[in-house]
Design a protein around this motif. Structure first.
Motif, mmCIF file in Angstrom:
data_model
loop_
_atom_site.group_PDB
_atom_site.id
_atom_site.type_symbol
_atom_site.label_atom_id
_atom_site.label_comp_id
_atom_site.label_asym_id
_atom_site.label_seq_id
_atom_site.Cartn_x
_atom_site.Cartn_y
_atom_site.Cartn_z
ATOM 1 N N ARG A 1 32.272 40.910 38.181
ATOM 2 C CA ARG A 1 32.037 40.391 36.831
ATOM 3 C C ARG A 1 32.440 41.435 35.784
ATOM 4 O O ARG A 1 33.094 41.119 34.793
ATOM 5 C CB ARG A 1 30.569 39.992 36.655
ATOM 6 C CG ARG A 1 30.279 39.311 35.320
ATOM 7 C CD ARG A 1 28.849 38.802 35.217
ATOM 8 N NE ARG A 1 28.383 38.066 36.377
ATOM 9 C CZ ARG A 1 28.678 36.790 36.665
ATOM 10 N NH1 ARG A 1 29.473 36.117 35.854
ATOM 11 N NH2 ARG A 1 28.197 36.204 37.751
ATOM 12 N N LEU B 1 36.554 33.753 37.454
ATOM 13 C CA LEU B 1 35.492 34.359 38.257
ATOM 14 C C LEU B 1 34.686 33.262 38.947
ATOM 15 O O LEU B 1 34.245 32.302 38.307
ATOM 16 C CB LEU B 1 34.577 35.195 37.352
ATOM 17 C CG LEU B 1 33.504 36.007 38.052
ATOM 18 C CD1 LEU B 1 34.130 37.118 38.896
ATOM 19 C CD2 LEU B 1 32.560 36.611 37.017
ATOM 20 N N ASP C 1 31.941 32.476 42.563
ATOM 21 C CA ASP C 1 31.244 32.876 43.782
ATOM 22 C C ASP C 1 31.695 31.941 44.890
ATOM 23 O O ASP C 1 31.469 30.725 44.824
ATOM 24 C CB ASP C 1 29.731 32.788 43.604
ATOM 25 C CG ASP C 1 29.177 33.907 42.742
ATOM 26 O OD1 ASP C 1 29.951 34.798 42.344
ATOM 27 O OD2 ASP C 1 27.969 33.895 42.464
ATOM 28 N N GLU C 2 32.360 32.494 45.889
ATOM 29 C CA GLU C 2 32.919 31.695 46.974
ATOM 30 C C GLU C 2 31.916 31.601 48.115
ATOM 31 O O GLU C 2 31.203 32.571 48.401
ATOM 32 C CB GLU C 2 34.218 32.319 47.471
ATOM 33 C CG GLU C 2 35.253 32.550 46.391
ATOM 34 C CD GLU C 2 35.865 31.277 45.805
ATOM 35 O OE1 GLU C 2 35.435 30.166 46.161
ATOM 36 O OE2 GLU C 2 36.777 31.408 44.979
ATOM 37 N N GLN D 1 32.265 36.035 48.732
ATOM 38 C CA GLN D 1 32.963 36.864 47.754
ATOM 39 C C GLN D 1 32.762 36.315 46.352
ATOM 40 O O GLN D 1 32.821 35.103 46.148
ATOM 41 C CB GLN D 1 34.476 36.918 48.035
ATOM 42 C CG GLN D 1 34.854 37.699 49.246
ATOM 43 C CD GLN D 1 36.362 37.737 49.444
ATOM 44 O OE1 GLN D 1 37.096 36.863 49.007
ATOM 45 N NE2 GLN D 1 36.818 38.768 50.129
ATOM 46 N N ARG D 2 32.535 37.212 45.422
ATOM 47 C CA ARG D 2 32.656 36.903 43.992
ATOM 48 C C ARG D 2 34.034 37.427 43.634
ATOM 49 O O ARG D 2 34.359 38.590 43.879
ATOM 50 C CB ARG D 2 31.578 37.643 43.198
ATOM 51 C CG ARG D 2 31.655 37.425 41.704
ATOM 52 C CD ARG D 2 30.413 37.951 40.999
ATOM 53 N NE ARG D 2 29.274 37.134 41.409
ATOM 54 C CZ ARG D 2 28.091 37.629 41.793
ATOM 55 N NH1 ARG D 2 27.878 38.930 41.807
ATOM 56 N NH2 ARG D 2 27.117 36.825 42.165
ATOM 57 N N ARG D 3 34.881 36.543 43.083
ATOM 58 C CA ARG D 3 36.273 36.943 42.909
ATOM 59 C C ARG D 3 36.940 36.248 41.736
ATOM 60 O O ARG D 3 36.458 35.241 41.230
ATOM 61 C CB ARG D 3 37.061 36.646 44.181
ATOM 62 C CG ARG D 3 37.175 35.165 44.487
ATOM 63 C CD ARG D 3 37.747 34.911 45.863
ATOM 64 N NE ARG D 3 39.183 34.882 45.881
ATOM 65 C CZ ARG D 3 39.906 33.762 45.899
ATOM 66 N NH1 ARG D 3 39.330 32.574 45.885
ATOM 67 N NH2 ARG D 3 41.210 33.825 45.922
#
Length: 139
Positions: free
Chosen positions: A82, A99, A101-102, A106-108
Motif C-alpha cells: 500500500r 492495489l 488483496d489476492e 498477496q497484496r499487489r
C-alpha cells in the motif's frame, strides 16, 4: 557449480528511460552504465538486479531482438504494498493494475516499465482459507 548472482537483461531501445524508471520509483542504484548496457541493483542487503541493453549491442548472443513486452514480468516483493502503491501514484507513475488483496496471499499492484515489461509489486499476506488446497499435490 556455485551461482554468484542472477539477473535478467531486457533488450530495448529505452535503456535510459528504464534506468530512470527503476531509480526514481524503486530506489535502484546504477552499478554499471555504458552506451549500450545498464546494470541496476536494488538498495538493501538482499540485492535484486536487472539490466537493460540496446538492440545494437556488440555482444552476441543474444541477438538484437527487442523485448516485446509479452511473456515475462518482474516481481518486486516489498514490506508494504500500500505504501509503495501510494508513493508511485503520488510520483505520477501510471498504475495499470490497482492495489488488490489476492486470495492466494498477496497484496499487489502492477505497472509497465518503459521497455513494456510488467512490474508486479507484491506484499505477502495470508491466503484465503483453503485457497491452496485444490492446487497442492496429494501426499
Amino acid at each position: 557449480m556455485e551461482i554468484q548472482t542472477s539477473y535478467s537483461v531486457v533488450v530495448t531501445d529505452h535503456i535510459t528511460d528504464c534506468r530512470d524508471f527503476y531509480v526514481r520509483n524503486f530506489g535502484f542504484k546504477v552499478v554499471f552504465e555504458s552506451t549500450w548496457f545498464i546494470y541496476l541493483e536494488s538498495p538493501g542487503e538482499r540485492h535484486v538486479a536487472v539490466a537493460f541493453m540496446t538492440c545494437d549491442h556488440p555482444s552476441h548472443p543474444p541477438g538484437p531482438e527487442r523485448f516485446s513486452g509479452e511473456g515475462m514480468f518482474l516481481t518486486l516483493q516489498v514490506a508494504d504494498a500500500r505504501q509503495a502503491h501510494d508513493h508511485l501514484e503520488q510520483s505520477g507513475a501510471r498504475i495499470a493494475y490497482p492495489l488488490a488483496d489476492e486470495p492466494w496471499g498477496q497484496r499487489r499492484f502492477g505497472l509497465r516499465d518503459p521497455s513494456g515489461m510488467w512490474v508486479d509489486v507484491v506484499e505477502q499476506i495470508d491466503p484465503a482459507p483453503g485457497f491452496w488446497d485444490p492446487y497442492m499435490p496429494a501426499m
